[in-house]
Design a protein around this motif. Structure first.
Motif, PDB file in Angstrom:
ATOM      1  N   ARG A   1      -4.500   3.384   4.430  1.00 43.93           N
ATOM      2  CA  ARG A   1      -5.049   2.719   6.606  1.00 43.93           C
ATOM      3  C   ARG A   1      -5.191   4.598   6.876  1.00 43.93           C
TER       4      ARG A   1
ATOM      5  N   CYS B   1      -1.396 -11.074  11.503  1.00 43.08           N
ATOM      6  CA  CYS B   1       0.046 -10.698  10.433  1.00 43.08           C
ATOM      7  C   CYS B   1      -0.227  -9.714   9.939  1.00 43.08           C
ATOM      8  N   GLN B   2      -0.898  -9.777   9.265  1.00 47.30           N
ATOM      9  CA  GLN B   2      -0.501  -7.583   8.849  1.00 47.30           C
ATOM     10  C   GLN B   2       0.141  -6.247  10.063  1.00 47.30           C
ATOM     11  N   LYS B   3      -1.094  -6.809  11.483  1.00 46.86           N
ATOM     12  CA  LYS B   3      -0.916  -5.989  12.231  1.00 46.86           C
ATOM     13  C   LYS B   3       0.236  -5.657  12.591  1.00 46.86           C
TER      14      LYS B   3
ATOM     15  N   GLU C   1      -8.316  -5.824   3.549  1.00 46.36           N
ATOM     16  CA  GLU C   1      -9.137  -6.567   4.739  1.00 46.36           C
ATOM     17  C   GLU C   1     -10.823  -7.259   3.641  1.00 46.36           C
TER      18      GLU C   1
ATOM     19  N   MET D   1      -3.247 -11.655   3.981  1.00 50.77           N
ATOM     20  CA  MET D   1      -3.630 -10.606   4.873  1.00 50.77           C
ATOM     21  C   MET D   1      -5.090 -10.932   4.828  1.00 50.77           C
TER      22      MET D   1
ATOM     23  N   PRO E   1      -5.395 -11.125   9.554  1.00 49.33           N
ATOM     24  CA  PRO E   1      -5.330  -9.943   9.718  1.00 49.33           C
ATOM     25  C   PRO E   1      -4.073  -9.990  11.338  1.00 49.33           C
TER      26      PRO E   1
ATOM     27  N   LEU F   1       2.244  -2.550   3.007  1.00 51.82           N
ATOM     28  CA  LEU F   1       1.908  -2.795   4.439  1.00 51.82           C
ATOM     29  C   LEU F   1       2.015  -1.288   4.582  1.00 51.82           C
TER      30      LEU F   1
ATOM     31  N   ILE G   1       5.653  -5.550  -1.173  1.00 49.98           N
ATOM     32  CA  ILE G   1       4.895  -5.763  -0.304  1.00 49.98           C
ATOM     33  C   ILE G   1       4.859  -4.899   1.006  1.00 49.98           C
TER      34      ILE G   1
ATOM     35  N   ASP H   1      -4.235  -0.998   3.991  1.00 47.28           N
ATOM     36  CA  ASP H   1      -4.989  -2.259   5.165  1.00 47.28           C
ATOM     37  C   ASP H   1      -6.068  -3.191   3.839  1.00 47.28           C
TER      38      ASP H   1
ATOM     39  N   GLN I   1       2.239  -4.004  10.322  1.00 45.73           N
ATOM     40  CA  GLN I   1       2.293  -2.273  10.287  1.00 45.73           C
ATOM     41  C   GLN I   1       2.820  -1.869  11.323  1.00 45.73           C
TER      42      GLN I   1
ATOM     43  N   VAL J   1       6.820 -12.749   6.584  1.00 41.39           N
ATOM     44  CA  VAL J   1       6.285 -11.933   5.809  1.00 41.39           C
ATOM     45  C   VAL J   1       6.037 -13.169   4.666  1.00 41.39           C
TER      46      VAL J   1
END
Length: 378
Positions: free
Chosen positions: A361, A191-193, A323, A185, A189, A317, A313, A321, A196, A223
Motif C-alpha cells: 500500500r 469493499c477493500q478500501k 487491483e 477485492m 475495490p 488488507l 486476509i 493493494d 483497509q 469480508v
C-alpha cells in the motif's frame, strides 16, 4: 412348535409385502425428465454442476433426484433440506461410497474417504482432539507466522499474487477461499478500501493484525464470511417429505445454491459484506452455514481453517493493494467470475486464473512486510 415357525415366517412375509407396497406409493423426489435405461446421464453437466443444479432447483424444488446406470443422486439445494437430512438424520446420511481410484492412489484410509463406522469414528476422534475449538488458539503463533510468510512471498513476486496464495494454501479450502478473496477485492475495490480503513482506524498503520484484533474488526470479519458464502452418501432407504430416497443414493449438498438462498440472503449473487452488519447499517443476515459440510462429516478442521484465513486476509488488507491490471490500450481488465469445479469431484470450487496487480500500500506497509520477513528468517 412348527406352527410358531410358520406363523413367524408368514408374519415376516406380510411385513415385507406391506413395506414394498408402502414404498411403491411413495414418489421419488422431483427432477428433470429422464431417458429410459440411461436416466439423466446425458444432461448432467461435467463442469459447473452446482450452477446448473441451482437453476434446476428453481423448477423442481430444493430436493432433486437424479439417476444414471448403477447410481442415484439426491441434490440438496437449501439449508433446510441439508440440515434436516445431513444433521438431524446424520445416522443415515454419514456413509461414503467407495472410491476405488483414491484407494489406488494411496488415500485410504483417510478420514474423508472412510465409510462411516468404527474406523471413521476413531480417526475423527483423533482429529477432534487436536482441532476442536478450544485447542485451535494454540496454533495461532504458527498461523500468524504463515501469514507473514505469505506477505513476504507476494512482496518478492509482485506480478504473481496467485502463486503466493498457492504457496500459503496448504489445503483446498484455504487455497480456494484466498483465490476468491483476491477476485472479490479486484471486482469490488470499495469493499477493500472500507476494510483497509477499518484496520487503519482500529490498529493503526504501524503494526500488522493479530488474532486479538479479530473482535474489533467487524467489517473484516464480514469480508471473510462473504468470501465463504460467495465461493462456495446414504446407507439405507429413507423418506423425506413423503418422498422416497432409495438405499445407496449419493446425497450432494449443493453449497453453491444453499449459500445463495434468496429466502436467507438479499441479492445473493452479489458480493456484499454489509449484509452481515447489524441494522440499520446492514441487513443482519446470518453468517453462512454449509461451506464446511454437515452432520457427522462436517470438516473437523473448520475452526483452524477459519482462523488461518482470517489472519491471512487481514494481513493482506493491512499491507497490500489488490487491483485490476491495465491492458495495452490503458483500460482496466475486469475479470469474469468463471468457476472451475464439479461437485462430484471436489466439494470446493475455485476461480479460473485471472489477472491482478498486488503491491504494498505504501512504504510503511512495505517496511512492515520486510520486518516480518526478517523476523521469520531469524
Amino acid at each position: 412348535m412348527a406352527w410358531i415357525y410358520h406363523f413367524a415366517l408368514s408374519f415376516a412375509a406380510l411385513c415385507l409385502l406391506w413395506s414394498r407396497r408402502h414404498r411403491a406409493k411413495l414418489l421419488y423426489p422431483p427432477g428433470p425428465p429422464a431417458e429410459p435405461i440411461i436416466g439423466h446421464l446425458r444432461i448432467i453437466p461435467s463442469t459447473q454442476q452446482e450452477v446448473v443444479f441451482r437453476e434446476w432447483s428453481k423448477i423442481y424444488g430444493d430436493v432433486m433426484y437424479l439417476h444414471i446406470p448403477g447410481r442415484s443422486f439426491l441434490v440438496l439445494n437449501s439449508l433446510k433440506a441439508a440440515t434436516e437430512l445431513l444433521d438431524k438424520r446424520s445416522g443415515i446420511y454419514s456413509d461414503r461410497m467407495r472410491l476405488i481410484l483414491y484407494e489406488l492412489m494411496g488415500w485410504f484410509p483417510t478420514l474423508t474417504f472412510l465409510p462411516y463406522g468404527k474406523q471413521f469414528q476413531k480417526h475423527r476422534r483423533l482429529l477432534q482432539e487436536y482441532l476442536n475449538q478450544k485447542q485451535c488458539p494454540s496454533y495461532q503463533p504458527l498461523q500468524t507466522r504463515q501469514a507473514r510468510r505469505l506477505l513476504a512471498h507476494i512482496a518478492d513476486n509482485p506480478q504473481n499474487g496467485t502463486a503466493g496464495v498457492m504457496f500459503a494454501g496448504g489445503t483446498e479450502t484455504t487455497y480456494s477461499a484466498l483465490l476468491f478473496f483476491l477476485l472479490a477485492m479486484v471486482l469490488f475495490p470499495e469493499c477493500q478500501k472500507r476494510a483497509q480503513a477499518e484496520i487503519d482506524e482500529v490498529i493503526g498503520k504501524n503494526r500488522l493484525p493479530e488474532f486479538n484484533d479479530r473482535g474489533s474488526l467487524p467489517y473484516v470479519e464480514a469480508v471473510l464470511q462473504e468470501v465463504f458464502r460467495w465461493n462456495a452418501v446414504s446407507p439405507s432407504d429413507d423418506v423425506y417429505n413423503g418422498m422416497f430416497v432409495p438405499k445407496g443414493t449419493v446425497v450432494i449438498p449443493n453449497a453453491y445454491a444453499i449459500l445463495r438462498d434468496k429466502s436467507v440472503y438479499t441479492d445473493p449473487d452479489s458480493f456484499d459484506p454489509n449484509r452481515y452488519l447489524p441494522q440499520p447499517e446492514g441487513n443482519a443476515e446470518p453468517y453462512p452455514i454449509g461451506h464446511f459440510g454437515f452432520g457427522r462429516r462436517i470438516c473437523p478442521g473448520r475452526y483452524l481453517a477459519s482462523a488461518s484465513l482470517w489472519i491471512a486476509i487481514s494481513s493482506m488488507l493491512a499491507t497490500l493493494d489488490i487491483e485490476r491490471t491495465i491492458d495495452e490500450e490503458g483500460k482496466e481488465i475486469v475479470p469474469e467470475v468463471d468457476l472451475a469445479t464439479a461437485l462430484t469431484r471436489t466439494p470446493f470450487s475455485h476461480p479460473k486464473p485471472f489477472p491482478c496487480s498486488i503491491k504494498p500500500r505504501d512504504q510503511t506497509s512495505e517496511s512492515m512486510i520486510r520486518q516480518a520477513q526478517m523476523w521469520d528468517y531469524n
